[in-house]
Design an enzyme around this catalytic site. Structure first.
Site, PDB file in Angstrom:
ATOM      1  N   THR A 121       1.201  -4.143  12.114  1.00 55.25           N
ATOM      2  CA  THR A 121       0.460  -5.399  11.962  1.00 55.25           C
ATOM      3  C   THR A 121       0.705  -6.246  13.207  1.00 55.25           C
ATOM      4  O   THR A 121       1.844  -6.631  13.482  1.00 55.25           O
ATOM      5  CB  THR A 121       0.956  -6.135  10.701  1.00 55.25           C
ATOM      6  OG1 THR A 121       0.799  -5.256   9.585  1.00 55.25           O
ATOM      7  CG2 THR A 121       0.172  -7.416  10.461  1.00 55.25           C
ATOM      8  N   GLU A 149      -2.683  -0.996   8.653  1.00 56.57           N
ATOM      9  CA  GLU A 149      -2.326  -0.234   7.457  1.00 56.57           C
ATOM     10  C   GLU A 149      -2.210  -1.185   6.260  1.00 56.57           C
ATOM     11  O   GLU A 149      -1.633  -2.254   6.363  1.00 56.57           O
ATOM     12  CB  GLU A 149      -0.988   0.486   7.700  1.00 56.57           C
ATOM     13  CG  GLU A 149      -0.511   1.307   6.533  1.00 56.57           C
ATOM     14  CD  GLU A 149      -1.582   2.282   6.036  1.00 56.57           C
ATOM     15  OE1 GLU A 149      -2.077   3.090   6.839  1.00 56.57           O
ATOM     16  OE2 GLU A 149      -1.941   2.224   4.838  1.00 56.57           O
ATOM     17  N   LEU A 151      -1.129   0.010   3.052  1.00 50.30           N
ATOM     18  CA  LEU A 151      -0.342   0.586   1.947  1.00 50.30           C
ATOM     19  C   LEU A 151       0.639  -0.450   1.411  1.00 50.30           C
ATOM     20  O   LEU A 151       1.056  -1.360   2.125  1.00 50.30           O
ATOM     21  CB  LEU A 151       0.410   1.834   2.415  1.00 50.30           C
ATOM     22  CG  LEU A 151       1.474   1.730   3.520  1.00 50.30           C
ATOM     23  CD1 LEU A 151       2.773   1.148   3.032  1.00 50.30           C
ATOM     24  CD2 LEU A 151       1.717   3.103   4.114  1.00 50.30           C
ATOM     25  N   ASN A 209      -3.285 -10.073   3.711  1.00 49.24           N
ATOM     26  CA  ASN A 209      -1.968 -10.479   3.228  1.00 49.24           C
ATOM     27  C   ASN A 209      -1.916 -11.977   2.928  1.00 49.24           C
ATOM     28  O   ASN A 209      -1.285 -12.410   1.962  1.00 49.24           O
ATOM     29  CB  ASN A 209      -0.875 -10.104   4.242  1.00 49.24           C
ATOM     30  CG  ASN A 209      -0.440  -8.658   4.059  1.00 49.24           C
ATOM     31  OD1 ASN A 209      -0.914  -7.975   3.161  1.00 49.24           O
ATOM     32  ND2 ASN A 209       0.450  -8.186   4.903  1.00 49.24           N
ATOM     33  N   TYR A 252       0.497 -13.477 -10.718  1.00 42.04           N
ATOM     34  CA  TYR A 252       1.737 -13.615 -11.485  1.00 42.04           C
ATOM     35  C   TYR A 252       2.642 -14.685 -10.874  1.00 42.04           C
ATOM     36  O   TYR A 252       3.017 -14.600  -9.709  1.00 42.04           O
ATOM     37  CB  TYR A 252       2.468 -12.274 -11.556  1.00 42.04           C
ATOM     38  CG  TYR A 252       1.732 -11.277 -12.421  1.00 42.04           C
ATOM     39  CD1 TYR A 252       2.009 -11.174 -13.778  1.00 42.04           C
ATOM     40  CD2 TYR A 252       0.719 -10.480 -11.889  1.00 42.04           C
ATOM     41  CE1 TYR A 252       1.314 -10.288 -14.585  1.00 42.04           C
ATOM     42  CE2 TYR A 252       0.007  -9.590 -12.694  1.00 42.04           C
ATOM     43  CZ  TYR A 252       0.312  -9.502 -14.032  1.00 42.04           C
ATOM     44  OH  TYR A 252      -0.383  -8.636 -14.834  1.00 42.04           O
ATOM     45  N   ALA A 253       2.997 -15.669 -11.700  1.00 37.30           N
ATOM     46  CA  ALA A 253       3.992 -16.652 -11.267  1.00 37.30           C
ATOM     47  C   ALA A 253       5.354 -15.967 -11.298  1.00 37.30           C
ATOM     48  O   ALA A 253       5.563 -15.038 -12.065  1.00 37.30           O
ATOM     49  CB  ALA A 253       3.974 -17.846 -12.216  1.00 37.30           C
ATOM     50  N   GLY A 258       8.499 -11.914  -1.380  1.00 40.10           N
ATOM     51  CA  GLY A 258       9.345 -11.570  -0.235  1.00 40.10           C
ATOM     52  C   GLY A 258       8.808 -10.323   0.405  1.00 40.10           C
ATOM     53  O   GLY A 258       7.607 -10.089   0.411  1.00 40.10           O
ATOM     54  N   CYS A 261       6.463  -7.941   4.740  1.00 37.70           N
ATOM     55  CA  CYS A 261       5.114  -8.246   5.232  1.00 37.70           C
ATOM     56  C   CYS A 261       4.645  -9.674   4.969  1.00 37.70           C
ATOM     57  O   CYS A 261       4.373 -10.412   5.914  1.00 37.70           O
ATOM     58  CB  CYS A 261       4.121  -7.246   4.650  1.00 37.70           C
ATOM     59  SG  CYS A 261       4.380  -5.588   5.281  1.00 37.70           S
ATOM     60  N   LYS A 322      10.462  -6.004  -4.693  1.00 40.76           N
ATOM     61  CA  LYS A 322       9.547  -5.701  -5.798  1.00 40.76           C
ATOM     62  C   LYS A 322       9.941  -4.343  -6.370  1.00 40.76           C
ATOM     63  O   LYS A 322      10.690  -3.591  -5.727  1.00 40.76           O
ATOM     64  CB  LYS A 322       8.095  -5.712  -5.347  1.00 40.76           C
ATOM     65  CG  LYS A 322       7.740  -4.601  -4.385  1.00 40.76           C
ATOM     66  CD  LYS A 322       6.245  -4.613  -4.182  1.00 40.76           C
ATOM     67  CE  LYS A 322       5.813  -3.516  -3.239  1.00 40.76           C
ATOM     68  NZ  LYS A 322       4.395  -3.470  -3.036  1.00 40.76           N
TER      69      LYS A 322
HETATM   70  P1  NAD Z   1      10.301  -0.332   9.700  1.00 43.55           P
HETATM   71  O1  NAD Z   1      11.238  -1.339  10.263  1.00 43.55           O
HETATM   72  O2  NAD Z   1      10.604   0.337   8.409  1.00 43.55           O
HETATM   73  O3  NAD Z   1      10.096   0.833  10.793  1.00 43.55           O
HETATM   74  C1  NAD Z   1       9.858   0.619  12.143  1.00 43.55           C
HETATM   75  C2  NAD Z   1      10.482   1.783  12.913  1.00 43.55           C
HETATM   76  O4  NAD Z   1      10.103   1.700  14.283  1.00 43.55           O
HETATM   77  C3  NAD Z   1      12.013   1.787  12.880  1.00 43.55           C
HETATM   78  O5  NAD Z   1      12.483   3.016  12.377  1.00 43.55           O
HETATM   79  C4  NAD Z   1      12.399   1.584  14.359  1.00 43.55           C
HETATM   80  O6  NAD Z   1      13.602   2.245  14.708  1.00 43.55           O
HETATM   81  C5  NAD Z   1      11.200   2.178  15.060  1.00 43.55           C
HETATM   82  N1  NAD Z   1      11.025   1.753  16.453  1.00 43.55           N
HETATM   83  C6  NAD Z   1      11.163   0.526  16.992  1.00 43.55           C
HETATM   84  N2  NAD Z   1      10.892   0.566  18.312  1.00 43.55           N
HETATM   85  C7  NAD Z   1      10.564   1.852  18.618  1.00 43.55           C
HETATM   86  C8  NAD Z   1      10.163   2.503  19.815  1.00 43.55           C
HETATM   87  N3  NAD Z   1      10.019   1.838  20.963  1.00 43.55           N
HETATM   88  N4  NAD Z   1       9.904   3.812  19.751  1.00 43.55           N
HETATM   89  C9  NAD Z   1      10.033   4.506  18.589  1.00 43.55           C
HETATM   90  N5  NAD Z   1      10.400   3.931  17.428  1.00 43.55           N
HETATM   91  C10 NAD Z   1      10.655   2.605  17.445  1.00 43.55           C
HETATM   92  O7  NAD Z   1       8.887  -1.047   9.661  1.00 43.55           O
HETATM   93  P2  NAD Z   1       7.680  -0.784   8.632  1.00 43.55           P
HETATM   94  O8  NAD Z   1       7.947  -1.483   7.349  1.00 43.55           O
HETATM   95  O9  NAD Z   1       7.327   0.648   8.633  1.00 43.55           O
HETATM   96  O10 NAD Z   1       6.513  -1.607   9.359  1.00 43.55           O
HETATM   97  C11 NAD Z   1       5.945  -1.160  10.579  1.00 43.55           C
HETATM   98  C12 NAD Z   1       4.716  -2.011  10.864  1.00 43.55           C
HETATM   99  O11 NAD Z   1       3.729  -1.791   9.845  1.00 43.55           O
HETATM  100  C13 NAD Z   1       4.967  -3.507  10.881  1.00 43.55           C
HETATM  101  O12 NAD Z   1       4.119  -4.103  11.824  1.00 43.55           O
HETATM  102  C14 NAD Z   1       4.567  -3.940   9.483  1.00 43.55           C
HETATM  103  O13 NAD Z   1       4.181  -5.279   9.423  1.00 43.55           O
HETATM  104  C15 NAD Z   1       3.394  -3.032   9.222  1.00 43.55           C
HETATM  105  N6  NAD Z   1       3.129  -2.763   7.808  1.00 43.55           N
HETATM  106  C16 NAD Z   1       4.169  -2.562   6.937  1.00 43.55           C
HETATM  107  C17 NAD Z   1       3.899  -2.276   5.601  1.00 43.55           C
HETATM  108  C18 NAD Z   1       5.030  -2.070   4.615  1.00 43.55           C
HETATM  109  O14 NAD Z   1       4.760  -2.077   3.417  1.00 43.55           O
HETATM  110  N7  NAD Z   1       6.272  -1.889   5.053  1.00 43.55           N
HETATM  111  C19 NAD Z   1       2.577  -2.189   5.162  1.00 43.55           C
HETATM  112  C20 NAD Z   1       1.548  -2.355   6.071  1.00 43.55           C
HETATM  113  C21 NAD Z   1       1.838  -2.644   7.392  1.00 43.55           C
END
Ligand code: NAD
Length: 434
Positions: A121, A149, A151, A209, A252-253, A258, A261, A322
């Site tokens: 994001t 994404e 999900l 979001n 839902y209240a 948290g 995202c 959650k």
């Molecule tokens: P996360 O922290 O679980 O994973 C990120 C990974 O990237 C880590 O394992 C980190 O070590 C790795 N990383 C960082 N710098 C790197 C580099 N230079 N090269 C290789 N790897 C590197 O994060 P996440 O929850 O998977 O979220 C990732 C992105 O997706 C964010 O922008 C988030 O906002 C977005 N997003 C998350 C969700 C969710 O539900 N978690 C849903 C939609 C979108």
């Protein structure tokens, strides 16, 4: 199709395994050597229902691999997915350093044409910056596309395999053709690939979001009114949600939202607006309501016990932000626990899967219990913060016998106040009429 996913966290790992399951050759890479070592041993470093099976199957079929050698993984890939973290910077804006690092590494390693796909994001305009970085370092032609994404943790595999929509932000015909070929197997029953310009794609993710967070804060604010005027938010929710124009979801209240995202994305889009010279008044209010809401359960307990919690044991059910995940990033339970500890309470906490993640943050200041009944033993109050299925219908008679004071604070409105009161408990919910 040969695919490289950079960043093997919640999104990268699910996406990588999902792409592999459609027959693609996928290499997931990360700079976190420990994470990659765990994955190479066939273990999964996060809790996400169904993910372990998906990974095991595709590892066995030889379509999925893990490495810390990002350059080797990029070479030969036609799709390079950036799924690294975009955490909040101190001023609330998205910290894009991992995106830029990943883009530079990928650019240097390209061995032919590829599309770099930003799945993380990222604020509007990031695609332009990524493109400039890649242009500086790449020796081959390339395209940069936005592919946010959607999900949700706890149901991430299902969401990824059967998305409501896939948003592809690009004006490059070859990139579009490649991404349509990649995603068509995921959207076979109806065409749910929406093609748009890169900036609109980037903003759509924040808009989604922000809308969901707005619904939650709206209901939480209304719950406060319910308490003040003696109405029940659960009845109001049903009446409201049955309007087809409104719908039943995200109404839902509770103890506040948290996760990794909503809070950070709200701050980031507010920050984007500020940089662009505009002000998002509604979203500023959504954030303020949520910050207040996360302290509500502790306030209820302090009020009940007359201002201090010295000598009291408070049991907390649920640590994950959650149900269905072990993610505790910005979890309301952490705010509650800090408030309780600051007021002098002894805190015991439990969660079906998030204890290890919470222990990393809270350390030994909290007594962690694997069993929810043991957690409540001798407690002066029980606070429910995450509505895991295990907590929805507990044996209240047993709880009554175990607790020192039969007092419950239902932070997710999952219990019926009249049942609890009939069983001898003092019950506090969120917006259940004071
Ligand atoms: P996360 O922290 O679980 O994973 C990120 C990974 O990237 C880590 O394992 C980190 O070590 C790795 N990383 C960082 N710098 C790197 C580099 N230079 N090269 C290789 N790897 C590197 O994060 P996440 O929850 O998977 O979220 C990732 C992105 O997706 C964010 O922008 C988030 O906002 C977005 N997003 C998350 C969700 C969710 O539900 N978690 C849903 C939609 C979108």
């Amino acid at each position: 199709m040969k695919i490289c996913v950079i960043g093997t966290g919640y999104v990268g790992l699910v996406a990588g395994a999902g792409f592999a399951d459609m027959g693609n050759d996928v290499t997931c890479c990360d700079i976190d050597g420990e994470k990659i070592a765990v994955l190479k041993q066939g273990q999964v470093p996060i809790y996400e229902p169904g993910l372990d099976k998906l990974i095991a199957h595709n590892l066995q079929e030889g379509r999925l691999a893990f490495t810390t050698d990002i350059s080797a993984a990029v070479a030969g890939a036609v799709v390079v997915v950036l799924a690294v973290g975009t955490p909040p910077a101190p001023d609330g804006s998205a910290d894009l350093r991992y995106i830029f690092q990943g883009a530079e590494t990928a650019a240097r390693a390209l061995s032919g044409w590829a599309v770099l796909v930003t799945k993380s994001t990222v604020p509007v305009g990031t695609g332009d910056k990524v493109e400039a970085i890649v242009r500086q370092h790449a020796r081959h032609k390339f395209a940069v596309a936005a592919n946010p994404e959607f999900l949700k943790e706890g149901d991430a595999v299902n969401d990824f395999m059967k998305p409501d929509r896939v948003i592809v932000g690009t004006s490059d015909p070859r990139a579009l053709h490649t991404l349509q070929a990649l995603y068509t197997p995921f959207t076979r029953s109806s065409d749910r690939i929406l093609v748009m310009d890169r900036r609109s794609a980037e903003l759509t993710k924040y808009a989604a979001n922000a809308m969901l967070a707005t619904r939650i804060s709206f209901m939480n604010e209304l719950a406060g009114l319910c308490d003040a005027v003696g109405a029940d938010i659960e009845l109001v929710r049903k009446g409201l949600g049955s309007d087809a124009r409104i719908g039943t979801k995200f109404l839902y209240a509770g103890a506040g939202f948290g996760g990794s995202c909503f809070p950070k994305d709200l701050r980031a889009v507010i920050s984007t607006a500020k940089e662009a010279g505009t002000h998002l008044q509604i979203l500023a209010a959504v954030e303020a309501v949520n910050e207040r809401q996360k302290h509500l359960l502790a306030e209820r307990l302090l009020e009940h016990f007359g201002g201090g919690l010295q000598g009291r044991k408070i049991a907390v059910w649920g640590l994950a932000f959650k149900p269905g995940t072990d993610d505790v990033r910005e979890a309301p339970a952490l705010v509650l626990i800090e408030d309780l500890l600051a007021a002098g309470a002894r805190v015991a906490a439990t969660d079906p899967v998030a204890i290890p993640a919470a222990r990393k943050i809270l350390g030994e200041r909290v007594e962690f219990q694997a069993s929810n009944y043991q957690c409540a033993e001798g407690a002066d109050a029980l606070a429910l913060v995450t509505e895991w299925r295990d907590y929805r219908r507990p044996n209240f008679e047993r709880l009554y016998g175990l607790m020192r004071t039969p007092l419950v604070v239902d932070g997710r409105n999952v219990w019926e106040p009249s049942d609890l009161r009939a069983a001898g408990f003092t019950y506090y919910g969120i917006g259940r009429g004071g």
